[in-house]
Scaffold this active site. Structure first.
Site, PDB file in Angstrom:
ATOM      1  N   SER A  51      -7.328  -2.336  26.276  1.00 14.51           N
ATOM      2  CA  SER A  51      -8.368  -2.315  25.244  1.00 14.51           C
ATOM      3  C   SER A  51      -7.877  -2.880  23.926  1.00 14.51           C
ATOM      4  CB  SER A  51      -8.839  -0.874  25.015  1.00 14.51           C
ATOM      5  OG  SER A  51      -7.807  -0.118  24.401  1.00 14.51           O
TER       6      SER A  51
ATOM      7  N   GLY B 160      -5.663  -1.115  22.183  1.00 14.93           N
ATOM      8  CA  GLY B 160      -5.145   0.069  21.503  1.00 14.93           C
ATOM      9  C   GLY B 160      -3.739   0.409  21.955  1.00 14.93           C
TER      10      GLY B 160
ATOM     11  N   CYS C 283     -19.665   3.641  30.891  1.00 12.33           N
ATOM     12  CA  CYS C 283     -18.811   2.463  30.813  1.00 12.33           C
ATOM     13  C   CYS C 283     -17.670   2.568  31.830  1.00 12.33           C
ATOM     14  CB  CYS C 283     -18.253   2.315  29.404  1.00 12.33           C
ATOM     15  SG  CYS C 283     -17.219   0.847  29.166  1.00 12.33           S
TER      16      CYS C 283
ATOM     17  N   CYS D  74     -17.934   2.281  20.831  1.00 12.12           N
ATOM     18  CA  CYS D  74     -17.538   0.934  20.409  1.00 12.12           C
ATOM     19  C   CYS D  74     -18.682   0.106  19.834  1.00 12.12           C
ATOM     20  CB  CYS D  74     -16.860   0.197  21.555  1.00 12.12           C
ATOM     21  SG  CYS D  74     -17.912  -0.140  22.988  1.00 12.12           S
TER      22      CYS D  74
END
EC number: 2.8.1.13
Length: 379
Positions: A25, A27, A117, A214
């Protein structure tokens, strides 16, 4: 020739002969997973999903899968020397997650798009992409544990209860669980993750965690829904449980079950809370705090992870979690089929809302037994 001992991902071959796709992602969590596996010698392939418009993404800080995050994931891959790909999943994400999110809010529910998701994009389409790349498994930065049990892989809570993401991963199927790996689930704290990032010299070692959904800037759900569904914020009446009109609201999408502040109907004595939303009548129904108490929770679309079928018993004693921020409580599941049940909470809960998930845990154990979606009829 002797069989090779199992490697850290559970395969009987050397790490170099084990291909693992890492869902990145951008992160620190998924970056550490990729870096650790690369350092162990695995054949790592990093994949990042572009989930929504780059222009909108770049204007928002702190969200995953935004433009900056794609750049950060690429930098980690360059640092550790493994290939990295960006896949355009905008249309898939819009159809599978964002549209349902907007429609659920318009129907008076409180959806959890992060679960959808994981269920419909990351653990479905991305997982299939990993298989197409001839990967042996797919690894993610989620804080949850996969343990081998007598009947196969089991899903367990993370060692760090403060980081546990089991509520958002209840819909992981046994077939998906066989292919997935969660290398961070055993860590005692997020500090350990950041220490590993620093050890590998990753550029994201001090990057803040994302806080919001998000595609929802600053947590303003109503603003996003108004853009997706023009006219969704039509005003209507605020009524009490007897139907008496107490005031006017500025659109059902601005309210959630259990809300007390911002109702604009002060001076009525005892505090009032939103106890129900009726989008068809454009009504926000309010009542006293005790009206929020719920014992019986209808649940459908159940993903059951127990060893025996859900419908093999008339009742299951479990611990149930009805919101991500609440601890599991004692409950009884009474199956209506393999995918639908009535859940009775031993102690009533406040603010149980359609659209939220109800996740089941084994009593006295860290194992997740599955979960489902709360729907109309909560009482």
């Amino acid at each position: 020739m002797l069989d090779h001992p199992l490697n850290s991902l559970g395969f009987a071959k050397p790490p170099a002969a084990t291909r693992v796709v890492v869902a990145m992602s951008g992160g620190v969590d998924s970056s550490v997973v990729a870096a650790e596996l690369a350092a162990e010698g695995y054949d790592v392939v990093g994949v990042t999903l572009q989930l929504y418009d780059h222009g909108a993404a770049l204007a928002k800080k702190g969200a995953c899968c935004a433009g900056r995050d794609i750049h950060d994931a690429k930098r980690v891959a360059e640092t550790m020397g493994f290939p990295h790909y960006v896949l355009d999943y905008e249309n898939t994400f819009r159809e599978a997650v964002i549209d349902e999110f907007a429609d659920a809010y318009l129907a008076g529910a409180t959806p959890v798009p992060c679960i959808r998701c994981n269920e419909r994009v990351k653990f479905k389409d991305l997982l299939q992409t990993a298989k197409d790349l001839d990967a042996d498994c797919m690894a993610t930065g989620h804080y949850i544990q996969r343990k081998m049990g007598p009947a196969g892989p089991e899903l367990h809570c993370a060692a760090d209860a403060a980081r546990d993401q089991s509520y958002f991963l209840f819909s992981t199927t046994p077939e998906q669980l066989a292919f997935l790996r969660f290398p961070l689930g055993h860590l005692a704290s997020k500090a350990e993750t950041r220490a590993l990032a620093a050890r590998h010299g990753l550029p994201v070692a001090d990057k803040p965690d994302s806080q919001d959904i998000c595609f929802v800037p600053n947590g303003n759900y109503a603003e996003v829904i108004q853009k997706l569904r023009p006219g969704a914020a039509d005003p209507g009446e605020i009524v009490d449980l007897s139907g008496r009109v107490l005031g006017e609201h500025r659109g059902v999408i601005h309210y959630t079950i259990g809300q007390r502040r911002g109702l604009g109907i002060g001076g009525l004595g005892d505090p009032l809370y939103v106890v129900r939303l009726d989008p068809e009548r454009r009504q926000v129904i309010v009542g006293p705090k005790e009206a929020l108490s719920t014992r019986i929770v209808p649940v459908r679309e159940i993903n059951w992870l127990g060893d025996a079928p859900l419908s093999s018993r008339s009742e299951w004693q479990v611990m149930a979690k009805v919101r991500s921020t609440r601890a599991p409580r004692e409950a009884v599941i009474r199956p209506l089929s393999d995918t639908e049940a009535e859940v009775e909470l031993i102690a009533p809960e406040d603010g149980v809302s359609p659209g939220q998930a109800c996740v089941f845990y084994a009593p006295g154990d860290s194992r997740i037994l599955g979960g489902g979606w709360i729907w109309r009829g909560v009482r």
